[in-house]
Design a protein around this motif. Structure first.
Motif, mmCIF file in Angstrom:
data_model
loop_
_atom_site.group_PDB
_atom_site.id
_atom_site.type_symbol
_atom_site.label_atom_id
_atom_site.label_comp_id
_atom_site.label_asym_id
_atom_site.label_seq_id
_atom_site.Cartn_x
_atom_site.Cartn_y
_atom_site.Cartn_z
ATOM 1 N N LEU A 110 0.819 -1.213 0.000
ATOM 2 C CA LEU A 110 0.000 0.000 0.000
ATOM 3 C C LEU A 110 0.846 1.253 0.000
ATOM 4 C CD1 LEU A 110 -3.049 -0.100 2.403
ATOM 5 C CD2 LEU A 110 -2.961 0.418 -0.018
ATOM 6 N N MET B 84 2.531 1.792 -3.287
ATOM 7 C CA MET B 84 1.578 2.237 -4.293
ATOM 8 C C MET B 84 1.208 3.706 -4.080
ATOM 9 S SD MET B 84 -2.117 0.539 -4.875
ATOM 10 C CE MET B 84 -2.950 1.678 -3.779
ATOM 11 N N TYR C 257 2.149 6.521 -6.792
ATOM 12 C CA TYR C 257 1.049 7.208 -7.480
ATOM 13 C C TYR C 257 1.016 8.676 -7.073
ATOM 14 C CZ TYR C 257 -0.785 2.651 -8.858
ATOM 15 O OH TYR C 257 -0.935 1.409 -9.388
ATOM 16 N N GLN D 263 -8.036 17.411 -10.986
ATOM 17 C CA GLN D 263 -8.869 16.213 -11.068
ATOM 18 C C GLN D 263 -8.046 14.946 -10.956
ATOM 19 O OE1 GLN D 263 -11.478 16.144 -14.397
ATOM 20 N NE2 GLN D 263 -12.768 17.770 -13.590
ATOM 21 N N SER D 264 -6.863 14.969 -11.548
ATOM 22 C CA SER D 264 -5.995 13.796 -11.422
ATOM 23 C C SER D 264 -5.712 13.530 -9.967
ATOM 24 C CB SER D 264 -4.643 14.018 -12.098
ATOM 25 O OG SER D 264 -4.804 14.319 -13.423
ATOM 26 N N MET E 32 -8.739 12.200 -8.241
ATOM 27 C CA MET E 32 -9.016 10.843 -8.676
ATOM 28 C C MET E 32 -8.021 9.872 -8.056
ATOM 29 S SD MET E 32 -10.192 10.107 -12.508
ATOM 30 C CE MET E 32 -9.001 9.040 -13.240
ATOM 31 N N PHE F 227 -8.803 6.796 -5.616
ATOM 32 C CA PHE F 227 -8.335 5.471 -5.996
ATOM 33 C C PHE F 227 -7.533 4.838 -4.857
ATOM 34 C CE2 PHE F 227 -5.168 2.830 -8.218
ATOM 35 C CZ PHE F 227 -6.033 2.000 -8.902
ATOM 36 N N ALA G 142 -8.468 1.447 -2.658
ATOM 37 C CA ALA G 142 -7.508 0.346 -2.555
ATOM 38 C C ALA G 142 -7.154 0.091 -1.098
ATOM 39 C CB ALA G 142 -6.265 0.670 -3.372
ATOM 40 N N LEU H 224 -9.976 -1.650 0.775
ATOM 41 C CA LEU H 224 -10.041 -3.064 0.426
ATOM 42 C C LEU H 224 -8.980 -3.842 1.185
ATOM 43 C CD1 LEU H 224 -10.682 -3.037 -3.404
ATOM 44 C CD2 LEU H 224 -12.048 -4.170 -1.657
#
Lengths: 258, 407, 406
Positions: free
Chosen positions: B34, B37, B41, B259-260, B263, B267, B271, B274
């Motif tokens: 995690l 990531m 990102y 917006q990126s 978003m 995201f 993740a 989850l």
């Protein structure tokens, strides 16, 4: 225009002297500097004023087109062109003042100023660009000159653009006829010394006191343009006569459209 | 008392070594994944936003009214000195630059293209947005006598020019005349700001003023602040001071970038949720079984007078131990990995075409935010807490005495 | 025998089995749905990009793509037309002639693309018609009527009914100019396209631009868009070496690669989630086999070989995994199917999509049974693998140890 008269008179005299010198005296005895040669060429090409009838033949890969036009110019900073043929383009006029160019198209009844971004587009579909017509890069100011060689009838002069000159070429090699002090061939190279285009001037004829090349052949040399050519032929040129200033105004575009 | 609880909890974890190790590993590995990531990102998004801010918009940009709709040379910010005096004294402002822009044409003997001509002061740009860091080829200088130009890498590719190549720049000046200048390419820039990489020709401000015949005005003033939380405040202030100018934040100039970010955050959140849910399920299973297995044991403890709350504490502590050890290892490895990618960068040149398409750098530098670790810690604590609630209920419902008698 | 036993064991350990079942099936559903979502959104993005204007297949003269000049036009459009008309795999096709001209309205002069299109056929080939914003679309008997991009119209300050002139070069390099009347304004959402393109009826264009029987390219819509690649190759073979026929895979290579990159990141994220799930399944199996260690010890004591026990346990976990994967696959498949018919709509994302040259906010998932089967297989293998370590571990115990294991 008293001054105009004297100037052209002097030019003519100089020309005669040069003529005599080149022919009468052995070459080595009178080696001219490249600068002098180019100055003469420049003054021979650009009279004070010029009115010419031109025909332009554009040979593409598939078709050949012919255009006829009349051009009026005053020095190298003002000119006016009128398209006479073909019929569908008749009446299109161009005006160039310094670095700007306007176009009038009767069909759309509009005067359009050619924007900077279109300057390097082809002019009327020929191998000349708008910029070629507009450009005021003078051979005298923008280049340093060097005599490369002297062959029988010709000088070979190399012109290197100065650092400040807004010239795309890497160098220009000009063949100058010793007889007329007019260009015979002009080779344009890029910075990597690749030949980009070739201009050939032939058929020098007298117009009044002036000798002038009446056939200009432009041969683009870039691989994708090989096979194309644009030939300009001059008939009926009149030099150094007064031209009405009214030709060099925006109003002329419409006024002299027909 | 607490120490005893801890010792008992620890002992029971050690007794079922394999199981405990697997749970710790599960938590550690999932957190490591995690963090990696999120950091990568996040790095990717911030990189894009950063390059837009550094190379163009700043945190705030000032334009003349109507400039954005019709970027004409006539629309200039003229009261520059007045604005500057405000900026110099504003405590939030880290730096600002002035730029003069005009659309024009660049030509070589072979090619010509429409470009955006930007007159800048390189020293100021370096101090402002560390523009030098974007130099891809050549040097960050306009050379002797300012005869150089720094151009975007895509433009360089399209024009087939190298360092030292001559380019002729033409544009309409403030009098409406076409004027030209000859420049040599001294540097090629890769900003990952698509508009610049494809269209920009930077030249010295002085040269640009000569070319465009503009004496004083500027097209854009870009401001970078010390802290991006003060952007809106400064924008308000400047707007009230200069109502006739267009004063815009970076996210108003590049809405797609904001917006990126939104978003990407969304995201990451999904993740993470989850991962934590699944991890909680894992802890839950282990704790449930370990409670059920020990019903007899707990029964005996209750029988000899241990209070239920103590047993409950033992179970909680066991669960927290598992969670925190896993969390500790995960954070350690995650931070290590992110640090590595922060320094070395993650090189995805394999996809460099695609990155070019997105306007991104193919080498991604991860970012490390304390919030990653704090969020994870809170989430793990929560997960461990939740995952023992049901086992404890089971324990409470069962009758320990019966358990003792069961063989 | 093994099978029956395995089934009974699964039933017996109902709670454990149901947790494993639940986890594995949810994961499978997640994977199936994520794949469908990613493929679907990528497919939609590419499809949008392709269908707005470029088309699935473009036919050009062989050198046009490398050197798009009037020297590399299609000089015999009717030849291509007849060839295309005879191809059964083609749903529709049309010729286009693109040229770069100077538009001029009042004092403003802006360079842009003026293209001649066949309005009726173009309706089925691109989104030009459906992108109509104001006024009307072109039709087959138009003359100097112009269909212009919204941003270009804005730059030239034009409204429907206004007049705008253009000057440019005809196909034979002759001079061409005319006044055009704005008939309609379109907005595809692709800023660059909307800011630089305008269209007229090709019949009119051909006359004014000396472009009869000429085209810069043809676009082709295959009956089966999925087979654009093969069809492009077939057309190329049919037309001969003089022409090039390229599918969207070639014409939009960068976008295709960008989508691959996006999938790459998507699968990494899924991978992280899978690692966690892998561990959880392992933990549950571990718990399960250890709770049965006593039983296993007894089985061994009465002469069952480790081999048999191994087979037994693996069979159990495989059965469980199989059932979960089927349930998950069904669940994910249903979701994928549902959202492929009722797409998810992103209303706030237009800006970002535009930045990537995409203009869609509706994202249907891709319902592809083969991909679903692939994902189910992956999950099956993964969940069986995750049970192997605990199974091998328990098998290492000696029978007596196992019986006494607490």
């Amino acid at each position: 225009m008293f001054f105009g008269y004297t100037k052209s008179h002097v030019q003519a005299e100089l020309f005669c002297i040069a003529f005599l010198l080149t022919f009468v005296f052995p070459l080595s005895a009178f080696a001219e500097t490249a600068v002098e040669i180019i100055n003469k060429v420049q003054s021979n090409l650009n009279g004070k004023t010029a009115v010419m009838n031109l025909s332009m033949v554009v040979k593409g890969k598939r078709a050949t087109r012919t255009m006829k036009m009349k051009s009026y110019s005053c020095g190298d900073d003002k000119s006016f062109i009128q398209i006479l043929y073909p019929g569908k383009d008749r009446g299109i006029t161009f005006l160039k003042i310094d670095n700007s160019m306007w176009q009038y198209v009767p069909r759309i009844e509009k005067i359009i100023k050619i924007p900077a971004s279109m300057m390097l587009q082809s002019w009327m579909g020929s191998d000349f660009t708008n910029d070629d017509l507009v450009k005021t890069n003078s051979l005298t100011d923008d280049y340093t000159k060097q005599l490369l060689a002297e062959i029988d009838q010709e000088y070979q002069v190399e012109l290197l653009p100065t650092e400040e000159a807004a010239v795309v070429w890497g160098r220009i090699v000009m063949g100058v006829s010793k007889q007329f002090y007019l260009p015979t061939t002009v080779l344009y190279y890029d910075e990597d010394d690749t030949l980009i285009r070739k201009m050939i001037y032939t058929d020098v004829q007298p117009f009044g006191e002036k000798y002038y090349p009446t056939k200009w052949l432009m041969l683009p040399q870039e691989p994708e343009k090989i096979g194309k050519e644009t030939m300009v032929e001059i008939s009926n040129a009149v030099f150094d006569e007064d031209i009405s200033e009214s030709y060099f105004t925006k109003r002329a575009l419409k006024r002299y459209s027909n | 008392m607490f120490r005893l609880t801890c010792r008992v909890a620890w002992a029971s974890l050690v007794r079922r070594r394999t199981r405990s190790i697997v749970v710790v590993m599960m938590i550690a590995v999932s957190l490591w994944g995690l963090f990696t990531m999120e950091g990568i990102y996040g790095g990717m998004t911030e990189q894009m936003i950063n390059s837009a801010i550094r190379s163009d918009s700043g945190h705030i940009s000032i334009f003349a009214e109507g400039y954005r709709l019709d970027p004409d040379l006539s629309r200039q910010v003229n009261n520059v000195a007045k604005i500057e005096s405000q900026l110099v004294h504003a405590p939030h402002v880290s730096s600002y630059v002035k730029r003069l822009k005009q659309d024009g044409l660049v030509a070589t003997a072979h090619y010509s293209r429409g470009v955006s001509i930007i007159g800048v002061n390189l020293l100021a740009e370096e101090k402002h947005g560390k523009l030098q860091g974007y130099i891809f080829k050549g040097e960050f200088s306009f050379g002797r006598k300012d005869r150089g130009a720094i151009i975007g890498f895509k433009l360089a590719r399209k024009l087939h020019v190298r360092i030292g190549s001559k380019i002729i720049l033409s544009a309409q000046d403030s009098h409406g005349e076409v004027s030209s200048v000859s420049l040599r390419v001294t540097g090629v820039l890769k900003t990952y700001n698509m508009a610049l990489d494809e269209n920009a020709v930077f030249l010295a401000e002085k040269k640009a003023r000569e070319l465009l015949a503009v004496e004083e005005g500027v097209s854009q003033l870009a401001i970078i602040l010390h802290n991006d939380s003060q952007v809106a405040e400064l924008q308000q202030k400047l707007r009230s001071l200069f109502p006739s100018l267009e004063i815009l934040r970076w996210d108003e100039l590049y809405p797609a970038l904001l917006q990126s970010r939104v978003m990407m955050d969304g995201f990451n959140l999904i993740a993470s949720l989850l991962v934590f849910c699944v991890a909680a399920l894992g802890i839950f299973g282990v704790m449930l079984v370990s409670v059920l297995e020990r019903l007899r044991e707990f029964g005996i403890m209750l029988a000899i007078g241990t209070r239920f709350s103590q047993i409950r504490n033992i179970v909680f502590v066991e669960s927290f131990f598992l969670g925190f050890i896993g969390c500790g290892f995960g954070s350690l490895f995650g931070a290590g990995t992110l640090y590595f990618f922060k320094v070395k960068g993650l090189d995805l040149s394999l996809f460099s075409d695609a990155f070019d398409e997105f306007g991104m750098d193919a080498v991604i530098y991860a970012i490390i935010r304390p919030s990653y670790f704090i969020t994870a810690f809170v989430a793990v604590s929560f997960a461990t807490f939740l995952s023992v609630l049901i086992p404890l209920r089971v324990l409470k419902k069962s009758k320990p005495i019966e358990a003792i008698n069961q063989v | 025998m093994f099978f029956k036993l395995a089934f009974r064991n699964i039933i017996a350990a109902r709670k454990r089995s149901s947790v494993t079942l639940f986890l594995t099936s949810i994961t499978t559903a997640l994977l199936v749905f994520s794949s469908a979502w990613m493929d679907g959104s990528h497919f939609t993005m590419i499809q949008n990009a392709v269908e707005i204007y470029p088309g699935y297949i473009q036919i050009t003269e062989k050198d046009f793509r490398a050197n798009p000049s009037y020297d590399h036009l299609i000089f015999d459009a009717s030849f291509i037309e007849t060839k295309l008309a005879g191809n059964d795999a083609i749903a529709n096709y049309a010729a286009r002639f693109e040229s770069f001209v100077l538009f001029s309205a009042d004092e403003k002069a802006v360079g842009g693309m003026l293209a001649g299109i066949e309005p009726v056929r173009e309706k089925h080939l691109s989104r030009l018609f459906s992108s109509l914003q104001e006024g009307e679309y072109l039709d087959g008997d138009d003359t100097n009527q112009l269909y212009i991009g919204s941003e270009l119209a804005k730059r030239l300050q034009l409204e429907v009914g206004d007049e705008v002139a253009f000057i440019g070069n005809g196909a034979d390099y002759s001079f061409a100019a005319d006044n055009l009347i704005v008939k309609g304004v379109f907005q595809t959402g692709l800023f660059d396209f909307d800011a630089s393109s305008a269209f007229v009826y090709k019949g009119y264009f051909d006359k004014i631009m000396a472009a009869e029987n000429r085209a810069t390219h043809f676009i082709v819509l295959p009956k089966k868009p999925g087979q654009a690649e093969q069809l492009a190759a077939a057309i190329a073979a049919d037309l001969g070496g003089q022409y090039q026929s390229a599918s969207w895979n070639q014409t939009m290579a960068a976008l295709v690669k960008a989508m691959k990159l996006d999938s790459f990141f998507g699968y990494i994220t899924l991978g992280i989630i899978f690692i966690v799930i892998f561990f959880v399944i392992m933990i549950y199996t571990l718990l399960a086999v250890f709770s049965r260690i006593h039983e296993i010890g007894i089985l061994r004591a009465i002469g069952t070989t480790p081999q048999q026990i191994l087979t037994q346990l693996v069979l159990e976990s495989s059965m469980l995994a199989f059932i979960s994967v089927v349930i998950g696959g069904l669940l994910g498949g249903i979701l994928a199917y549902y959202f492929s018919i009722y797409p998810i709509v992103f209303s706030g994302m237009e800006e970002q999509f535009k930045q990537y040259g995409l203009a869609a906010s509706e994202m249907p998932t891709a319902f592809m049974p083969l991909t679903i089967l692939r994902d189910m297989t992956v999950m099956f293998v993964l969940s069986v693998l995750s049970t192997l370590y605990p199974i091998f571990m328990v098998n290492r115990f000696k029978p007596i140890e196992a019986i006494h294991h607490v």
